[in-house]
Structures are given as structure tokens and as C-alpha cells.
Design an enzyme around this catalytic site. Structure first.
Site, PDB file in Angstrom:
ATOM      1  N   TYR A 117       7.256  28.116 -15.548  1.00  0.00           N
ATOM      2  CA  TYR A 117       8.405  28.148 -14.639  1.00  0.00           C
ATOM      3  C   TYR A 117       8.778  29.609 -14.362  1.00  0.00           C
ATOM      4  CZ  TYR A 117      13.144  27.505 -12.914  1.00  0.00           C
ATOM      5  OH  TYR A 117      14.287  27.550 -12.157  1.00  0.00           O
ATOM      6  N   ASP A 189       6.779  24.513 -23.963  1.00  0.00           N
ATOM      7  CA  ASP A 189       7.775  23.900 -23.081  1.00  0.00           C
ATOM      8  C   ASP A 189       7.217  22.546 -22.657  1.00  0.00           C
ATOM      9  OD1 ASP A 189       9.329  23.082 -20.916  1.00  0.00           O
ATOM     10  OD2 ASP A 189       9.836  25.140 -20.365  1.00  0.00           O
ATOM     11  N   LYS A 214      15.677  17.536 -16.542  1.00  0.00           N
ATOM     12  CA  LYS A 214      14.584  16.839 -15.863  1.00  0.00           C
ATOM     13  C   LYS A 214      14.444  15.399 -16.375  1.00  0.00           C
ATOM     14  CE  LYS A 214      13.941  21.060 -14.392  1.00  0.00           C
ATOM     15  NZ  LYS A 214      15.012  21.617 -13.618  1.00  0.00           N
TER      16      LYS A 214
HETATM   17  N1  LCS Z   1      11.223  24.860 -18.169  1.00  0.00           N
HETATM   18  C1  LCS Z   1      10.582  24.275 -17.136  1.00  0.00           C
HETATM   19  C2  LCS Z   1       9.169  23.832 -17.316  1.00  0.00           C
HETATM   20  C3  LCS Z   1      11.244  24.089 -15.929  1.00  0.00           C
HETATM   21  O1  LCS Z   1      10.575  23.498 -14.927  1.00  0.00           O
HETATM   22  C4  LCS Z   1      12.589  24.527 -15.794  1.00  0.00           C
HETATM   23  C5  LCS Z   1      13.339  24.371 -14.527  1.00  0.00           C
HETATM   24  C6  LCS Z   1      13.212  25.141 -16.890  1.00  0.00           C
HETATM   25  C7  LCS Z   1      12.498  25.289 -18.068  1.00  0.00           C
HETATM   26  C8  LCS Z   1      14.630  25.611 -16.826  1.00  0.00           C
HETATM   27  O2  LCS Z   1      15.502  24.524 -16.897  1.00  0.00           O
HETATM   28  P1  LCS Z   1      16.999  24.526 -16.347  1.00  0.00           P
HETATM   29  O3  LCS Z   1      17.658  25.773 -16.860  1.00  0.00           O
HETATM   30  O4  LCS Z   1      16.924  24.526 -14.872  1.00  0.00           O
HETATM   31  O5  LCS Z   1      17.585  23.303 -16.939  1.00  0.00           O
HETATM   32  N2  LCS Z   1      12.525  24.003 -13.451  1.00  0.00           N
HETATM   33  C9  LCS Z   1      12.906  23.851 -12.206  1.00  0.00           C
HETATM   34  C10 LCS Z   1      12.001  23.579 -11.161  1.00  0.00           C
HETATM   35  O6  LCS Z   1      10.769  23.519 -11.270  1.00  0.00           O
HETATM   36  N3  LCS Z   1      12.688  23.388 -10.060  1.00  0.00           N
HETATM   37  O7  LCS Z   1      14.032  23.632 -10.235  1.00  0.00           O
HETATM   38  C11 LCS Z   1      14.271  23.940 -11.626  1.00  0.00           C
END
Ligand code: LCS
Length: 421
Positions: A117, A189, A214
Site C-alpha cells: 500500500y 500485512d 477493509k
Molecule cells: N494496509 C493495506 C494493505 C491497505 O490496503 C491499507 C489501506 C492500509 C494498510 C491502511 O489502512 P487504513 O489506515 O486506511 O485503515 N488501503 C487502501 C486502499 O487500497 N484504498 O484506500 C485505502
């Protein structure tokens, strides 16, 4: 919160998702975990307060440190992942950055997957580098690339599998063996698979991270994160950093996510059934040039997926005719499928990583990581398959009559602006 899972019988994944973290919280015989919406907890005496602070006696003190509703969610996720314990965070990024902060010091080296990400990569590249932590990015779909990048100072191997957004896999057992041999930690992750489909600790990982925003919450209405550890030592370290730095989760947020988690297994089952059918449909569509989905026999890591996953997941990436311009036509013409970043909800979403979630990575590094300009990412939800197929089909068929994409978007992607990850 620490968990004593020895007390619990070994349960199936659906049963665990529905019951874990809720069994010992009954006050009035309530079936769901209550929201303990209190920032602080009264002590029956000054002596008791001191004993709780010193750790001599258990008991709640203050919600940045521990809260019963948050603890229930932590116990649920730790149980599903098979970990010693778990610590909840305000967002997924708070979980990622807490793992970096807890285990990395000046002079340490990290080997990270180049396809992660965007924000997880930018922190390593532009923020931790300011504190003397160096990172080598590698294509982690080939374990030998990880091995070649290891140095005596390597303290952590950081990977995603499936990777965001290429949907390539990292061999968990292979990465764990390399990290162990070199005395480094393996942090995984697990957001894209989720614990009902993949449990990295079983393959030798030390730390598992989730963006609960997610699949685990699953309804596109709450943010949250979680760090799960294999052992007490790492749990204590992460717990300390999260409490001290204040990355903690709020009890109302925890309650909402716990409600989503109860249906995780059944949601993922339905969504991945749709994903498998959609991957076949896309593969055979004349406007689609390639499809990356681990369930397809043609995916280069299909056999690895069968070894380390209990299902092929709900995320697909693909390319379309006319490259970027074709992708834009597709995204501008879907009706039912939402054009939005994020993933893992009951509703299907489509996005363009090169101009959205991964725009903060410079173009040449994106290409090296397999994040092609033409790549479109689809998070498959729980709708009826026929409706999703029809929506994609009508939007794909518009690719023939696209209007030229504005040069402004292309220029913006080339400039790769930092916000927006
Ligand atoms: N790890 C992964 C694999 C992610 O895809 C995301 C967010 C995060 C950590 C961070 O999480 P958050 O702080 O947003 O809860 N991924 C996103 C994406 O692919 N599109 O929008 C957010």
C-alpha cells in the site's frame, strides 16, 4: 489484550468469528458485547489504583491503555489469527506505523516488498529514512529477492500477500525462513486476505497487521487497525508503543467493527465466489488484456495460493485494451460498482492505483513494482454475480468509443503527488 486461548475449544472459522472475544463479557446475560463508552475507570480505593498501575492487580485504568469493548475486538482477531495477543489501533496506518516504531531503531535496515500500500511504502522511504532507518524494496513474489537484499543490520522483512494492487503473492514460509535465518522479524500485512483465508503466523511470521477498515469491518463505514503478535515479548513492545503514542482505538469504533467481524466468514465466502466467476468472465472478455487473480490456473502463483490460503480472496486486478485510457472509460461507465478507493466491503468498488492509492510512489518505482498505469483494481463484494458481470460488461464495451483522456491526468500521474495515498 492478552488472551488465554488454552481455555477455549478449537472452533471453526465462522464459529470463531461469531463468538471469540464475546464469551466472557456477560453482565446481564447480554448476547452482544456492550459499548463501554468511558474514557476512564474509577478505582474502589487509592491502594487499588496504585496496584493496577504497578501491574500487581488486573483492572481497567484509562481507555487509551485498555477498554473492555476494544479488548473484546482484540481477542477476536487474535483468536482468528492464532496469535498470543492483539492491539487495536485507530486506523490501519496506525497499525503499520506502530510496528515500524516499535521494532526499528537508527541504523536498522528493512527489506520490504516493492508492491505494498502506497502509504506503508512512503513512511519507510520518506519518513523513517529521516530517523536513520534504511529500506531496500524488492519484488517479494520471489523469495530469493528477499534473501539477496538481507544485510547484517536487517531487522525486519515487511510484506503483503496478496499484494496491493498487483495481487501477486509472497511465499510466507519462504520469507519466514529467510527472516529467521538472518535474525530479522517477519511482519505481514494480511489485509487483502483476512484471517479466515490466511493466517501468516502459522507459516512462521512474527507479526500480522490488518487494516480493519477493509474485510474485517466489511461495511465501508469505520476505520481501524490491528497488530497481532506471535509471542508475549512482541506483544508487550507493540502495546507500549500504541498506548504511549496514543494510536489507540475508540470503544464505539471497536463495537462497530466487532459487529462487522461476526459475519466475516460468510461475507468473504460469498464475495470470493463472485470473484472467481468474475475473474473467469474478465479473462474471456475481448476488451481485457490480462487478469491477476490467484484462483485462476494461469496465475503464476496459483499453486502457492493453494498451499498458503484457504480461498483465493476477493481482490482482482486487470488490464484493459487502450491501457490507461481504456481503464478510465471503464471506471467512468460502471453504474452499480462504486468508483472509490478502499476495499473489502459488501459493495464492489473499482479504482485506478497509479492515479489514486499508489500515486504517491514515483512512476518508475511503480512500474518496477508491477503497478502498471493500465492496472485497474476491483474489490468484489457480495452482490448478485449476474449484476456485477452485466455492469462490468456494459462498461468494458464502451472502451471502443472512449474520448481521449485529458493530458492533465497523465501529467499528474507522472508528477506523482504525495497526498492521496
Ligand atoms: N494496509 C493495506 C494493505 C491497505 O490496503 C491499507 C489501506 C492500509 C494498510 C491502511 O489502512 P487504513 O489506515 O486506511 O485503515 N488501503 C487502501 C486502499 O487500497 N484504498 O484506500 C485505502
Amino acid at each position: 489484550m492478552k488472551t488465554d486461548r488454552k481455555k477455549l475449544p478449537k472452533l471453526g472459522k465462522s464459529t470463531t468469528a461469531i463468538h471469540a472475544g464475546g464469551l466472557e463479557h456477560s453482565i446481564y446475560g447480554e448476547v452482544s458485547v456492550p459499548i463501554f463508552q468511558s474514557s476512564t475507570f474509577a478505582f474502589p480505593s487509592a491502594e487499588e489504583g496504585a496496584a493496577r498501575f504497578s501491574g500487581e492487580k488486573p483492572g481497567y485504568i484509562y481507555s487509551r491503555l485498555d477498554n473492555p469493548t476494544v479488548n473484546a475486538l482484540e481477542e477476536s482477531v487474535a483468536t482468528l489469527e492464532g496469535g498470543f495477543g492483539a492491539v487495536a489501533t485507530a486506523t490501519g496506518m496506525a497499525a503499520v506505523s506502530s510496528v515500524y516504531l516499535a521494532f526499528l531503531s537508527r541504523g536498522d535496515h528493512v527489506v520490504a516488498s516493492s508492491c505494498i500500500y502506497g502509504s506503508s511504502r512512503v513512511i519507510l522511504e520518506s519518513e523513517l529514512s529521516r530517523y536513520g532507518v534504511e529500506t531496500t524494496f524488492v519484488d517479494s513474489s520471489e523469495p530469493s529477492n528477499i534473501e539477496k537484499a538481507m544485510r547484517p543490520q536487517t531487522r525486519m522483512v515487511f510484506v503483503e500477500t496478496p499484494m496491493n494492487p498487483s495481487i501477486r503473492l509472497t511465499d510466507l514460509a519462504g520469507a519466514a525462513a529467510i527472516a529467521k535465518k538472518c535474525g530479522a522479524l517477519l511482519a505481514v500485512d494480511n489485509t487483502f486476505a483476512g484471517p479466515t483465508l490466511q493466517r501468516p503466523l502459522e507459516f512462521g511470521a512474527d507479526i500480522v497487521i490488518h487494516s480493519l477498515t477493509k474485510f474485517i469491518n466489511g461495511h465501508a463505514d469505520v476505520l481501524g487497525g490491528m497488530v497481532v503478535t506471535r509471542d508475549q515479548e512482541h506483544y508487550d513492545r507493540v502495546k507500549k508503543v500504541i498506548s504511549l503514542f496514543g494510536c489507540t482505538m475508540d470503544p464505539h469504533q471497536a463495537w462497530l467493527i466487532l459487529r462487522g467481524l461476526r459475519t466475516l466468514a460468510i461475507r468473504v465466502e460469498k464475495a470470493q465466489e463472485n470473484a472467481m466467476k468474475l475473474a473467469h468472465f474478465l479473462e474471456s472478455h475481448p476488451r481485457v488484456t490480462w487478469v491477476s487473480y490467484p484462483g485462476l490456473a494461469g496465475h503464476p502463483q496459483h499453486d502457492l495460493a493453494k498451499r498458503q490460503m484457504d480461498g483465493f480472496g476477493c481482490m482482482i486486478s486487470f488490464g484493459v485494451e487502450k491501457g490507461l485510457q481504456g481503464g478510465i472509460t471503464l471506471m467512468n461507465n460502471v453504474g452499480l460498482i462504486g468508483l472509490a478507493v478502499s476495499l473489502g466491503g459488501v459493495e464492489s468498488l473499482i479504482e485506478h492505483p497509479a492515479s489514486m492509492t499508489h500515486a504517491c510512489i514515483p512512476p518508475e518505482k511503480r512500474r518496477e513494482a508491477g503497478i502498471l498505469d493500465e492496472l485497474v483494481r476491483l474489490s468484489v463484494g457480495c452482490e448478485d454475480f449476474e449484476d456485477l458481470r452485466n455492469d462490468l460488461d456494459q462498461a468494458l464495451n464502451r472502451i471502443g468509443d472512449y474520448r481521449s483522456v485529458t493530458s492533465a491526468l497523465q501529467a499528474e500521474m507522472e508528477a506523482s503527488q504525495e497526498p492521496g495515498c
